[in-house]
Design a protein around this motif. Sequence first.
Motif, short mmCIF file in Angstrom:
data_model
loop_
_atom_site.label_atom_id
_atom_site.label_comp_id
_atom_site.label_asym_id
_atom_site.label_seq_id
_atom_site.Cartn_x
_atom_site.Cartn_y
_atom_site.Cartn_z
N THR A 121 -9.30 44.37 -5.20
CA THR A 121 -8.77 43.12 -5.57
C THR A 121 -8.40 42.90 -6.93
OG1 THR A 121 -10.87 42.39 -4.01
CG2 THR A 121 -9.89 40.93 -5.62
N VAL A 126 -6.61 38.50 -12.07
CA VAL A 126 -7.23 39.13 -10.77
C VAL A 126 -6.87 37.90 -9.58
CG1 VAL A 126 -9.55 37.93 -10.81
CG2 VAL A 126 -9.13 39.58 -9.45
N GLY A 127 -6.38 36.77 -9.84
CA GLY A 127 -5.79 35.79 -9.09
C GLY A 127 -4.27 36.10 -8.84
N CYS A 182 -1.01 39.79 -2.80
CA CYS A 182 -0.95 40.28 -1.57
C CYS A 182 -2.36 39.68 -1.02
CB CYS A 182 -0.50 41.34 -1.04
SG CYS A 182 -0.27 41.55 0.85
N HIS A 183 -2.76 39.11 0.23
CA HIS A 183 -3.91 39.16 0.94
C HIS A 183 -3.94 40.05 2.13
CE1 HIS A 183 -7.16 36.99 3.00
NE2 HIS A 183 -6.59 37.02 4.15
N ARG A 188 -1.22 46.65 -4.63
CA ARG A 188 -1.73 45.86 -6.02
C ARG A 188 -1.50 47.04 -7.09
NH1 ARG A 188 -7.12 43.22 -2.84
NH2 ARG A 188 -5.93 41.06 -2.20
N LEU A 207 -15.60 31.26 -0.16
CA LEU A 207 -15.29 31.66 -1.52
C LEU A 207 -15.46 30.17 -2.11
CD1 LEU A 207 -12.31 33.89 -1.94
CD2 LEU A 207 -14.83 34.38 -2.10
N PHE A 222 -13.90 30.01 -9.48
CA PHE A 222 -12.46 30.18 -9.55
C PHE A 222 -11.82 29.43 -8.18
CE2 PHE A 222 -14.29 34.11 -7.65
CZ PHE A 222 -13.52 34.21 -6.62
P1 GTP Z 1 -7.80 38.36 -0.51
O1 GTP Z 1 -7.21 39.28 0.17
O2 GTP Z 1 -6.96 37.46 -1.24
O3 GTP Z 1 -8.81 37.55 0.24
O4 GTP Z 1 -8.56 39.13 -1.77
P2 GTP Z 1 -9.91 40.02 -1.60
O5 GTP Z 1 -10.47 39.98 -0.26
O6 GTP Z 1 -9.64 41.21 -2.32
O7 GTP Z 1 -11.01 39.32 -2.72
P3 GTP Z 1 -11.73 37.92 -2.36
O8 GTP Z 1 -11.45 37.71 -1.10
O9 GTP Z 1 -13.08 38.23 -2.95
O10 GTP Z 1 -10.93 36.98 -3.47
C1 GTP Z 1 -9.87 36.21 -2.88
C2 GTP Z 1 -9.08 36.11 -3.76
O11 GTP Z 1 -9.32 35.20 -5.13
C3 GTP Z 1 -8.77 37.36 -4.81
O12 GTP Z 1 -7.53 38.16 -3.93
C4 GTP Z 1 -8.15 37.07 -6.14
O13 GTP Z 1 -6.74 36.10 -6.02
C5 GTP Z 1 -8.97 35.62 -6.00
N1 GTP Z 1 -10.33 36.20 -7.12
C6 GTP Z 1 -11.28 36.65 -6.77
N2 GTP Z 1 -12.19 36.87 -7.73
C7 GTP Z 1 -11.56 36.14 -8.63
C8 GTP Z 1 -12.16 35.79 -9.95
O14 GTP Z 1 -13.12 36.46 -10.34
N3 GTP Z 1 -11.26 35.05 -10.87
C9 GTP Z 1 -10.21 34.73 -10.27
N4 GTP Z 1 -9.46 33.91 -11.05
N5 GTP Z 1 -9.62 34.87 -8.99
C10 GTP Z 1 -10.71 35.52 -8.28
#
Ligand code: GTP
Length: 158
Positions: free
Chosen positions: A91, A116-117, A121-122, A102, A52, A57
Amino acid sequence: TEQTFIAVKPDGVQRGLIGPIISRFENRGFKLVAIKLMTASKEHLEKHYEDLSSKPFFPGLVTYMASGPVCAMVWEGRDVVKTGRAILGATNPLQSAPGTIRGDFAIILIWHEQDVGRNVCHGSDAVDSAKKEIALWFKEEELQKWKPAQFDWVYEKA
Ligand code: GTP
Ligand code: MG
């Protein structure tokens, strides 16, 4: 057997959600093989979220994830990567279904853009990223090999 990396994010730890999150994986019959509370460095999190790195972000995400302890875990079981994602939910908290971690716990504050941040949990998104993440967060000797006693009761024998 398949393994996935699950981490309760700083907002989840602060809100006392480690227990409920662990319960959801235990309830589904998955096996906990590693767990630790740690405050990760920004360098560590830049590696964790390297896919990412071009996103706007990204700096905020890394700063936030380094802001306090996270509860890092490895869970094992059949299809645990995909099922783990289903247990987590979408997400964006606005889209995560009730019944998911979530969907039940992520708080929606509609006047903020970046909420969204704060999605509690990841979870690894694929088997190969799970392997990479487990290797980043844990040493081989931190992964326990054990057989839960309930396995004799919940799995059919031939
Ligand atoms: P993770 O399990 O945390 O990896 O989440 P994900 O796999 O569902 O989403 P992704 O890997 O695409 O993004 C990782 C993390 O970045 C997300 O869980 C959010 O916390 C944050 N994130 C993703 N998209 C956005 C966005 O558009 N804005 C912001 N502020 N944070 C974002
Ligand atoms: Mg992700």
